[in-house]
Design a protein around this motif. Structure first.
Motif, PDB file in Angstrom:
ATOM      1  N   LEU A   1     -45.332  14.613  34.332  1.00  0.00           N
ATOM      2  CA  LEU A   1     -44.229  15.136  33.548  1.00  0.00           C
ATOM      3  C   LEU A   1     -43.185  15.764  34.463  1.00  0.00           C
ATOM      4  O   LEU A   1     -43.525  16.385  35.464  1.00  0.00           O
ATOM      5  CB  LEU A   1     -44.751  16.220  32.588  1.00  0.00           C
ATOM      6  N   ALA A   2     -41.923  15.575  34.136  1.00  0.00           N
ATOM      7  CA  ALA A   2     -40.848  16.327  34.767  1.00  0.00           C
ATOM      8  C   ALA A   2     -40.150  17.118  33.677  1.00  0.00           C
ATOM      9  O   ALA A   2     -39.812  16.582  32.622  1.00  0.00           O
ATOM     10  CB  ALA A   2     -39.852  15.396  35.457  1.00  0.00           C
TER      11      ALA A   2
ATOM     12  N   VAL B   1     -28.043  12.739  35.528  1.00  0.00           N
ATOM     13  CA  VAL B   1     -29.134  12.238  36.372  1.00  0.00           C
ATOM     14  C   VAL B   1     -30.448  12.271  35.599  1.00  0.00           C
ATOM     15  O   VAL B   1     -31.204  11.291  35.570  1.00  0.00           O
ATOM     16  CB  VAL B   1     -29.246  13.058  37.673  1.00  0.00           C
ATOM     17  N   TYR B   2     -30.735  13.409  34.976  1.00  0.00           N
ATOM     18  CA  TYR B   2     -31.941  13.502  34.153  1.00  0.00           C
ATOM     19  C   TYR B   2     -31.955  12.448  33.059  1.00  0.00           C
ATOM     20  O   TYR B   2     -32.996  11.862  32.740  1.00  0.00           O
ATOM     21  CB  TYR B   2     -32.026  14.883  33.507  1.00  0.00           C
ATOM     22  N   ALA B   3     -30.802  12.218  32.449  1.00  0.00           N
ATOM     23  CA  ALA B   3     -30.728  11.257  31.350  1.00  0.00           C
ATOM     24  C   ALA B   3     -31.113   9.859  31.822  1.00  0.00           C
ATOM     25  O   ALA B   3     -31.945   9.175  31.203  1.00  0.00           O
ATOM     26  CB  ALA B   3     -29.319  11.258  30.754  1.00  0.00           C
ATOM     27  N   ARG B   4     -30.532   9.425  32.920  1.00  0.00           N
ATOM     28  CA  ARG B   4     -30.801   8.077  33.404  1.00  0.00           C
ATOM     29  C   ARG B   4     -32.234   7.947  33.918  1.00  0.00           C
ATOM     30  O   ARG B   4     -32.930   6.963  33.614  1.00  0.00           O
ATOM     31  CB  ARG B   4     -29.798   7.713  34.509  1.00  0.00           C
ATOM     32  N   VAL B   5     -32.688   8.935  34.691  1.00  0.00           N
ATOM     33  CA  VAL B   5     -34.053   8.871  35.222  1.00  0.00           C
ATOM     34  C   VAL B   5     -35.066   8.971  34.089  1.00  0.00           C
ATOM     35  O   VAL B   5     -36.097   8.283  34.097  1.00  0.00           O
ATOM     36  CB  VAL B   5     -34.272   9.982  36.265  1.00  0.00           C
ATOM     37  N   GLY B   6     -34.777   9.831  33.099  1.00  0.00           N
ATOM     38  CA  GLY B   6     -35.692   9.954  31.965  1.00  0.00           C
ATOM     39  C   GLY B   6     -35.880   8.640  31.246  1.00  0.00           C
ATOM     40  O   GLY B   6     -37.007   8.266  30.868  1.00  0.00           O
TER      41      GLY B   6
ATOM     42  N   SER C   1     -41.375   3.027  31.809  1.00  0.00           N
ATOM     43  CA  SER C   1     -42.587   2.639  32.545  1.00  0.00           C
ATOM     44  C   SER C   1     -43.840   3.267  31.939  1.00  0.00           C
ATOM     45  O   SER C   1     -44.910   3.227  32.553  1.00  0.00           O
ATOM     46  CB  SER C   1     -42.453   3.045  34.018  1.00  0.00           C
ATOM     47  N   GLY C   2     -43.687   3.883  30.749  1.00  0.00           N
ATOM     48  CA  GLY C   2     -44.838   4.450  30.054  1.00  0.00           C
ATOM     49  C   GLY C   2     -45.126   5.891  30.377  1.00  0.00           C
ATOM     50  O   GLY C   2     -46.140   6.445  29.925  1.00  0.00           O
TER      51      GLY C   2
END
Length: 393
Positions: free
Chosen positions: A53-54, A69-74, A80-81
């Motif tokens: 979890l992040a 950044v959080y939005a795209r990485v999230g 990827s599950g």
């Protein structure tokens, strides 16, 4: 304490911007993310540590610009599950870019102050001439406590023209009172903490120096429009996690949307004290997949701006005093020459709280005891009425 997500045979690995140990159980291993992140850098860290979890930004100053950044990485991490509660990119830009927010608000008929987007000094001067002074000049993307300029005369306008980063939003200064509300959106719905009254708008654009109170009741028109704006934001822009909305009621009686933040704010001390539900703990619980709590005002939370070094008199029995609680990213209490003390006042302790406020020497506070008494009256009336409820599960 939030019980951690478990996985067989290993500790749970959680990455975040602040020390999350206070919110998690002993099985969780917490790692702190660096202050500067790119999409590739954050994904690399998640994979390197095999993170379960992040936890995205919990309100730490300096991280506003990382919401996209959080939005795209999230989105990538979830595809990827894996698990990561983060706003959509549409909402991240709405909360990050004030120029974009103004444009969207006009398109969707959200109530905002009269304003113009300007790309250069000539356009800024022309817009200020059309709107009139005083006016607010807001840089498109800036951190809290920066990028906002209250312009009162031609001299200060000329200086702002040279200092700002373009594009900027130029808005007519609203004369009236500011309100705020903190929200948490998860897959199961959106909850809101009580609406807080932030005091009259001022040239400092600094509600932390005023006496603030929760709960508060908005005028009917402002309440109805706030509910509609929140519903439209949730339905159309996909917030996922904590967010905060600033709203004003002008002296003309009309509501005005001031700002949307994609994070927890300096209001968490009011939200927590009024409801006993810590927004930071609720955020971590939601990120771990636990149900969101219901928020109901249990007492009046009255926030006093206290000069650094001042010692307040002991509070009466039944009244709680907290020095700047609620923000793990800014543990205070010293802050810009003052700190914020929050009184938790049950309905049956109103009289003793009034007597205490009258006993506080005026030189200890940045605001007058009379202002505090007026806000206490407002909070008690709202507590009896249940406050302004803007959303529910």
């Amino acid at each position: 304490m939030v019980p951690p997500l478990r996985r067989a045979g290993a500790d749970v690995v959680v990455l975040g911007f602040v020390d999350l140990d206070a919110f998690l159980g002993p099985e969780a291993v917490c790692g702190k993310l660096p202050p500067d992140l790119t999409d590739a850098g954050l994904l690399s860290l998640l994979r390197e540590y095999d993170a379960d979890l992040a936890v995205a930004n919990m309100g730490q100053i300096g991280q506003e610009r990382l919401l996209p950044v959080y939005a795209r990485v999230g989105a990538t991490w979830r595809s990827s599950g894996q698990r990561m509660l983060a706003h959509s990119e549409d909402f991240a830009w709405l909360a990050t870019d004030k120029v974009w927010l103004h444009s969207v608000a006009r398109q969707r008929h959200w109530p905002v102050p009269r304003g113009t987007v300007c790309d250069d000094p000539a356009a800024l001067l022309a817009a200020a001439g059309t709107l009139g002074l005083p006016a607010l000049v807001k840089e498109a993307c800036s951190e809290p406590f920066a990028g906002r300029h209250y312009v009162v005369d031609s001299r200060s306008l000329q200086q702002v023209c040279q200092d700002v980063r373009y594009p900027v939003l130029v808005q007519a200064a609203v004369e009236g009172e500011e309100f705020g509300v903190e929200l948490l959106t998860t897959p199961s719905g959106t909850i809101a903490w009580p609406v807080a009254a932030m005091g009259r708008l001022d040239s400092d654009c600094a509600p932390g120096k005023r006496v603030r109170v929760a709960p508060a009741v908005l005028p009917d028109q402002a309440h109805e429009e706030l509910v509609e704006v929140v519903r439209d934001i949730v339905d159309a822009f996909g917030p996922a996690g904590p967010w905060q909305l600033d709203f004003a009621v002008g002296d003309d009686g009309r509501p005005y949307l001031i700002e949307i933040n994609g994070r927890l704010s300096g209001m968490t001390n009011l939200s927590w004290t009024s409801t006993d539900v810590d927004p930071h703990a609720a955020h971590v619980a939601a990120a771990l997949g636990y149900p969101s709590p219901r928020c109901r005002a249990e007492r009046v939370a009255l926030e006093l701006p206290v000069r650094n070094g001042a010692v307040l008199p002991p509070v009466p029995a039944g009244v709680e005093l907290r020095p700047f609680p609620g923000n793990p990213a800014n543990r205070g209490p010293l802050h810009l020459g003052y700190h914020r003390a929050v009184l938790g006042i049950p309905a049956d302790r109103e009289d003793s709280a009034r007597e205490w406020l009258l006993s506080v020497p005026e030189e200890l506070l940045l605001a007058s005891p009379r202002m505090a008494l007026d806000q206490l009256t407002r909070g008690m009336l709202a507590l009896k009425q249940g406050g302004s409820v803007v959303t529910s599960h």
